[in-house]
Design an enzyme around this catalytic site. Structure first.
Site, PDB file in Angstrom:
ATOM      1  N   GLY A   1      -4.988 -25.739 -54.949  1.00 59.70           N
ATOM      2  CA  GLY A   1      -5.542 -24.420 -55.542  1.00 59.70           C
ATOM      3  C   GLY A   1      -5.017 -23.499 -54.567  1.00 59.70           C
TER       4      GLY A   1
ATOM      5  CB  SER B   1      -1.988 -20.056 -57.417  1.00 59.27           C
ATOM      6  OG  SER B   1      -3.259 -20.337 -58.193  1.00 59.27           O
ATOM      7  NE  ARG B   2      -8.276 -17.068 -58.998  1.00 58.48           N
ATOM      8  CZ  ARG B   2      -8.662 -16.447 -60.281  1.00 58.48           C
ATOM      9  NH1 ARG B   2      -8.335 -17.203 -61.237  1.00 58.48           N
ATOM     10  NH2 ARG B   2      -9.320 -15.532 -60.207  1.00 58.48           N
TER      11      ARG B   2
ATOM     12  CG  ASP C   1      -5.934 -31.693 -63.619  1.00 58.17           C
ATOM     13  OD1 ASP C   1      -7.018 -31.470 -62.777  1.00 58.17           O
ATOM     14  OD2 ASP C   1      -6.412 -32.343 -64.728  1.00 58.17           O
TER      15      ASP C   1
ATOM     16  CB  SER D   1     -19.846 -23.753 -50.864  1.00 57.52           C
ATOM     17  OG  SER D   1     -20.465 -22.840 -51.229  1.00 57.52           O
TER      18      SER D   1
ATOM     19  CE1 TYR E   1     -18.393 -24.219 -56.185  1.00 59.12           C
ATOM     20  CE2 TYR E   1     -20.100 -23.530 -54.955  1.00 59.12           C
ATOM     21  CZ  TYR E   1     -18.649 -23.602 -55.052  1.00 59.12           C
ATOM     22  OH  TYR E   1     -17.988 -22.972 -54.094  1.00 59.12           O
TER      23      TYR E   1
ATOM     24  CB  SER F   1     -19.395 -30.752 -56.438  1.00 56.60           C
ATOM     25  OG  SER F   1     -19.429 -29.283 -56.169  1.00 56.60           O
TER      26      SER F   1
END
Length: 246
Positions: free
Chosen positions: A13, A15-16, A64, A143, A156, A159
């Site tokens: 992940g 790219s941003r 993916d 997180s 979320y 996870s």
């Protein structure tokens, strides 16, 4: 001082947001970086161009993270191209927020597959090369929600909490081979997603932190550099709460 000279990092992940900043900061510290993206080739190419200014090899791979087969193929391609992988950062993730009573099974499954199954896929596939090399650093981007919970984010939060348990277990399994596994739990970070929040919600978030501000993606990237480098050589199985004192 370059803390990651000639190391090879794989960032999912990338790219941003936090991922893109990590790609650039790792390159700044001398690392060669492979990173994954799922949809926007243009955005990924822009990150490649910006990170390559530091003089190391940077390459983006469309993949993916929720697919084990694609992950195994990706790991093989990165090792073929770069020769090794010293650092793995499991950063890819999505949100599908809703109160549980309105949350669909697809909402739940999408988040679990992209956020939690993905770290199984990448850690499983990187394990043999790292064991053979007798060294490595695995960093999972969790997180603060995984530690505190949050209404409307049961999927979320589950996870991200799962990532923390996974981190502790992997650290126990591979520590004797000089492979470390740690997690970072970011708080409210300035990204495209938080920029879209209303001013009232943003102010409530800011007031819930001791530092009275949002964090930056660079501040999370700096923690990742610390955990990837030899500066943290005696740290494993830990979760660094990087939330401005929530």
């Amino acid at each position: 001082m370059k803390l990651l000279e000639n190391k090879v990092a794989l960032i999912t992940g990338g790219s941003r947001g936090i991922g893109a900043t990590m790609v650039k900061k790792f390159a700044e510290h001398g690392a060669h970086v492979a990173f994954t993206y799922r949809s926007s080739a243009d955005r990924a190419n822009q990150v490649v161009q910006e990170a390559a200014e530091h003089g190391t090899t940077i390459k983006a791979f469309a993949s993916d993270a929720s697919s084990f087969e694609q992950t195994q193929e990706l790991i093989n391609d990165v090792i073929k191209e770069f020769g090794k992988i010293d650092i793995l950062i499991n950063n890819a993730g999505i949100t599908r927020d809703n109160l549980l009573m309105r949350m669909t099974e697809d909402n739940w499954d999408d988040v679990m597959n992209n956020n939690l199954k993905s770290i199984y896929n990448f850690t499983k596939c990187i394990m043999r090369p790292m064991l053979k090399a007798r060294g490595g650093s695995i960093i999972n981007i969790s997180s603060i929600v995984g530690l505190k919970g949050n209404a409307g984010q049961a999927n979320y939060a589950a996870s991200k909490a799962g990532m923390i348990g996974f981190t502790k277990s992997i650290a126990q399994e591979v520590g004797s081979r000089n492979i470390r596994c740690n997690a970072i739990a970011p708080g409210f970070i300035t990204t495209d997603m938080t920029e879209e929040l209303g001013e009232k919600i943003r102010e409530q978030m800011i007031q819930s932190t001791a530092l009275k501000r949002f964090g930056s993606t660079e501040e999370i990237a700096n923690v990742a550099i610390f955990l990837a480098s030899d500066l943290s050589s005696y740290i494993t199985g830990e979760t660094l709460n990087t939330s401005g004192g929530m």
